[in-house]
Motif scaffolding. Structure first.
Motif, mmCIF file in Angstrom:
data_model
loop_
_atom_site.group_PDB
_atom_site.id
_atom_site.type_symbol
_atom_site.label_atom_id
_atom_site.label_comp_id
_atom_site.label_asym_id
_atom_site.label_seq_id
_atom_site.Cartn_x
_atom_site.Cartn_y
_atom_site.Cartn_z
ATOM 1 N N TYR A 16 0.837 -1.208 0.000
ATOM 2 C CA TYR A 16 0.000 0.000 0.000
ATOM 3 C C TYR A 16 0.870 1.255 0.000
ATOM 4 C CZ TYR A 16 -4.774 -1.799 0.545
ATOM 5 O OH TYR A 16 -6.004 -2.369 0.321
ATOM 6 N N ALA A 17 1.920 1.245 0.827
ATOM 7 C CA ALA A 17 2.806 2.415 0.900
ATOM 8 C C ALA A 17 3.542 2.622 -0.417
ATOM 9 C CB ALA A 17 3.797 2.241 2.052
ATOM 10 N N ALA A 72 1.108 4.040 -2.900
ATOM 11 C CA ALA A 72 0.850 5.459 -2.636
ATOM 12 C C ALA A 72 1.992 6.320 -3.167
ATOM 13 C CB ALA A 72 0.672 5.677 -1.132
ATOM 14 N N ASP A 73 3.225 5.854 -2.998
ATOM 15 C CA ASP A 73 4.380 6.595 -3.502
ATOM 16 C C ASP A 73 4.333 6.688 -5.019
ATOM 17 O OD1 ASP A 73 6.761 7.930 -3.575
ATOM 18 O OD2 ASP A 73 8.017 6.199 -3.114
ATOM 19 N N LEU A 95 -2.358 5.339 2.016
ATOM 20 C CA LEU A 95 -1.525 5.463 3.219
ATOM 21 C C LEU A 95 -2.298 5.047 4.464
ATOM 22 C CD1 LEU A 95 0.243 8.868 2.450
ATOM 23 C CD2 LEU A 95 1.218 6.577 2.284
ATOM 24 N N ALA A 128 -2.407 1.362 4.617
ATOM 25 C CA ALA A 128 -1.112 0.813 5.046
ATOM 26 C C ALA A 128 -0.953 0.903 6.559
ATOM 27 C CB ALA A 128 0.026 1.560 4.352
ATOM 28 N N LEU A 129 -1.313 2.039 7.136
ATOM 29 C CA LEU A 129 -1.135 2.230 8.574
ATOM 30 C C LEU A 129 -2.155 1.447 9.389
ATOM 31 C CD1 LEU A 129 -0.257 6.025 8.596
ATOM 32 C CD2 LEU A 129 1.283 4.089 8.932
ATOM 33 N N GLN A 144 4.672 1.219 9.641
ATOM 34 C CA GLN A 144 5.221 1.129 8.293
ATOM 35 C C GLN A 144 5.980 2.428 7.992
ATOM 36 O OE1 GLN A 144 5.577 1.790 4.920
ATOM 37 N NE2 GLN A 144 6.518 -0.236 4.888
ATOM 38 N N LYS A 170 7.617 3.979 5.387
ATOM 39 C CA LYS A 170 7.315 4.830 4.232
ATOM 40 C C LYS A 170 5.942 5.474 4.375
ATOM 41 C CE LYS A 170 8.508 3.747 -0.026
ATOM 42 N NZ LYS A 170 8.541 3.149 -1.387
ATOM 43 N N ALA A 171 4.972 4.721 4.883
ATOM 44 C CA ALA A 171 3.637 5.278 5.070
ATOM 45 C C ALA A 171 3.651 6.408 6.093
ATOM 46 C CB ALA A 171 2.664 4.173 5.494
ATOM 47 N N ALA A 188 2.641 10.115 5.118
ATOM 48 C CA ALA A 188 1.472 10.658 5.815
ATOM 49 C C ALA A 188 1.817 11.959 6.529
ATOM 50 C CB ALA A 188 0.945 9.626 6.817
#
Length: 418
Positions: free
Chosen positions: A209-210, A213-214, A232, A235-236, A242, A244-245, A249
Motif C-alpha cells: 500500500y505504501a 501510494a508513492d 496510506l 497501510a497504517l 510502516q 514509508k507510510a 502521511a
C-alpha cells in the motif's frame, strides 16, 4: 580461445559434482543387510514405563482424578500393544542385483543434464552471457533497452501466470525504475489484490500500500491527494509502524496545514530509525521546522555566543581516500543525549580546510539546543555515501570534549573508523 569457456567449464564442474553426489550411492556395491532390531520392543516398553510413572505422579499430586487416571492407564496400555504389533520381525534382504542400481544411475546421467539445458533455454538468457563475454564497450547505452526488454518479457509471463504475486511486485518496481509511474501503480494494485487473496502477512500488504501510494503520488506530479492518502491510511491500519507510510502521511498532513498531525507521524517514524542515521537526522530537522516561528525566527545573539567555532582540516595522508563530492559531517553530542546528536553541520570535502560555526541554528530539535549543554563532544567525519551513520573505513577526527562557547577549535580528520 572462446571467451565463454570459463562459464561452460564452471557449469560442467557443477554438473559433475551434482551427478557424483547422486550416483555414488547407486553405483557402489553394497553387501549390507537389514534386520529387525530385537531390542526395539524392550526400549518401547521402557518408554511406556516412564510415561506410566509420570501418570502415577500426576495422580498422587491430585492433578488427575481416579477416573481420569484409570482411563489414561488403559489408553497407555492400548497404545503399547499397538506399537509392539507394529515392530517388524527380523528379516534378511537379498543382495541387490547389479542393474537394479545401474539403471537409475544411467537414467540420471542422461536426464539431469538434459533437463538443466532445457530449463536454461526456457528461463535463462544465453545472449546475456555472450554479451558479457564479448565485453560490450558501451554497456550503459543499452541499459534502458535491456530493462525495457526484461519488463516486456516479465509482462508476457504474467499474462500466462496472472497469480504470480512476486512477479507483479518485481514488475511494479521495475516500472518505477523506468519512471512509468501509472504502470507501476497498476502493477502494485494487482499485487495487492493477490496479496489479499493469498492472505499474506499484514506487514507485506502494508508495504505494498505504501509503495503504491508513492507511485501514485509520483504519477500525479508529487500531489498527495485523497487516493494517495487513502492508500496510506490502509497501510497504517495494517501496520502502524510502516516507515514509508508514516513519512508520506506526515508530508501529506504538513501540506494540508495539519502541523500536529505531521508531528505525530514523524515522531512515530523517528522511534523506528537508527538514531545516528541520515534518515533520522532528516526527520529531526523536519520536526524542528514544525515549531511555530522557527523558520522565520533569527538566531538569538546568546545562541551565537554559545556556539562552537573553529577549523576542520583533512590530513594530507588521507587525501587519496576522499573525493571532492564526499560529505563532511561536523557533529556535536552531549553526555545526556547519548548517541543522539545535539547539532550537525554539513560541508563538502571540496571546501576543506574550512571555518565552521556550530550553534543553535544547527540543533537537531528545538527542545535540545546546543546552548543548553555546558559540555559537548565534537568530531568530524567524511561519508562517501552521504549518510551520517558511522561506517567502517570512514575518515574521522578525534572526538574532543569542549566547553560551550569554545572557539579556535581544530578538527583534523586524520584517522580511519575501525
Amino acid at each position: 580461445m572462446n571467451a565463454l569457456w570459463p562459464l561452460w567449464a564452471s557449469a560442467l564442474a557443477l554438473l559433475l559434482l551434482t551427478l557424483g553426489g547422486l550416483l555414488w550411492p547407486l553405483l557402489r556395491e553394497s553387501n549390507e543387510t537389514v534386520t529387525g532390531n530385537p531390542d526395539a520392543g524392550e526400549r518401547l516398553r521402557q518408554i511406556y514405563r516412564t510415561q506410566l510413572a509420570e501418570l502415577e505422579r500426576e495422580h498422587q499430586r491430585k492433578s488427575l482424578t481416579d477416573d481420569d487416571y484409570a482411563q489414561a492407564v488403559l489408553e497407555l496400555e492400548r497404545r503399547l500393544l499397538e506399537d509392539l504389533d507394529g515392530i517388524p520381525a527380523p528379516v534378511q534382504l537379498a543382495k541387490e542385483g547389479v542393474w537394479r542400481k545401474r539403471m537409475p544411475a544411467a537414467f540420471l546421467s542422461v536426464l539431469l543434464p538434459a533437463v538443466a539445458f532445457v530449463l536454461y533455454l526456457q528461463v535463462g538468457d544465453p545472449r546475456a552471457a555472450a554479451t558479457v563475454a564479448m565485453g560490450t564497450p558501451d554497456i550503459h547505452a543499452n541499459t534502458g533497452a535491456d530493462v525495457e526488454d526484461m519488463v516486456r518479457r516479465l509482462e508476457e509471463r504474467l499474462r500466462e501466470t496472472p497469480d504470480n504475486l512476486e512477479g507483479w511486485i518485481v514488475l511494479a518496481r521495475s516500472r518505477e525504475v523506468l519512471e512509468d509511474f501509472p504502470a507501476a501503480t497498476a502493477a502494485y494494485q494487482r499485487a495487492l489484490e493477490l496479496a489479499v487473496q493469498q492472505k499474506t502477512p499484514p506487514a507485506l500488504q502494508a508495504r505494498l500500500y505504501a509503495d503504491m501510494a508513492d507511485a501514485m503520488a509520483s504519477a500525479r506530479g508529487g500531489a498527495l491527494d485523497k487516493p494517495v492518502q487513502a492508500a496510506l491510511n490502509s497501510a497504517l491500519q495494517l501496520d502502524a509502524e510502516q516507515p514509508k507510510a508514516l513519512a508520506l502521511a506526515g508530508t501529506a498532513a504538513l501540506r494540508e496545514g495539519d502541523l500536529a498531525g505531521a508531528r505525530q507521524y514523524w515522531q512515530r517514524l523517528l522511534k523506528l530509525l537508527e538514531p545516528d542515521s541520515d534518515m533520522a537526522l532528516r526527520v529531526q530537522n523536519d520536526l524542528a521546522r514544525l515549531e511555530p516561528g522557527k523558520q522565520d525566527q533569527p538566531p538569538a545573539e546568546a545562541n551565537a555566543v554559545a556556539g562552537l567555532t573553529g577549523t576542520v582540516r583533512l590530513d594530507p595522508a588521507l587525501q587519496d581516500r576522499v573525493e571532492p563530492g564526499d560529505t563532511v559531517f561536523i557533529v556535536a553530542r552531549a553526555a545526556e543525549t547519548g548517541r543522539m546528536p545535539v547539532a550537525v553541520l554539513r560541508l563538502t570535502a571540496a571546501q576543506l580546510p574550512a571555518q565552521f560555526k556550530l550553534d543553535d541554528t544547527n540543533a537537531m530539535t528545538p527542545d535540545m539546543p546546543l546552548s543548553r549543554f555546558d559540555e559537548l563532544m565534537i568530531e568530524a567525519r567524511i561519508s562517501r555515501s552521504g549518510t551520517a551513520q558511522r561506517q567502517p573505513g570512514q575518515p574521522v577526527s578525534i572526538v574532543q570534549t569542549v566547553r560551550r562557547g569554545s572557539s579556535g577549535l581544530t578538527l583534523l580528520i586524520g584517522a580511519i573508523e575501525p
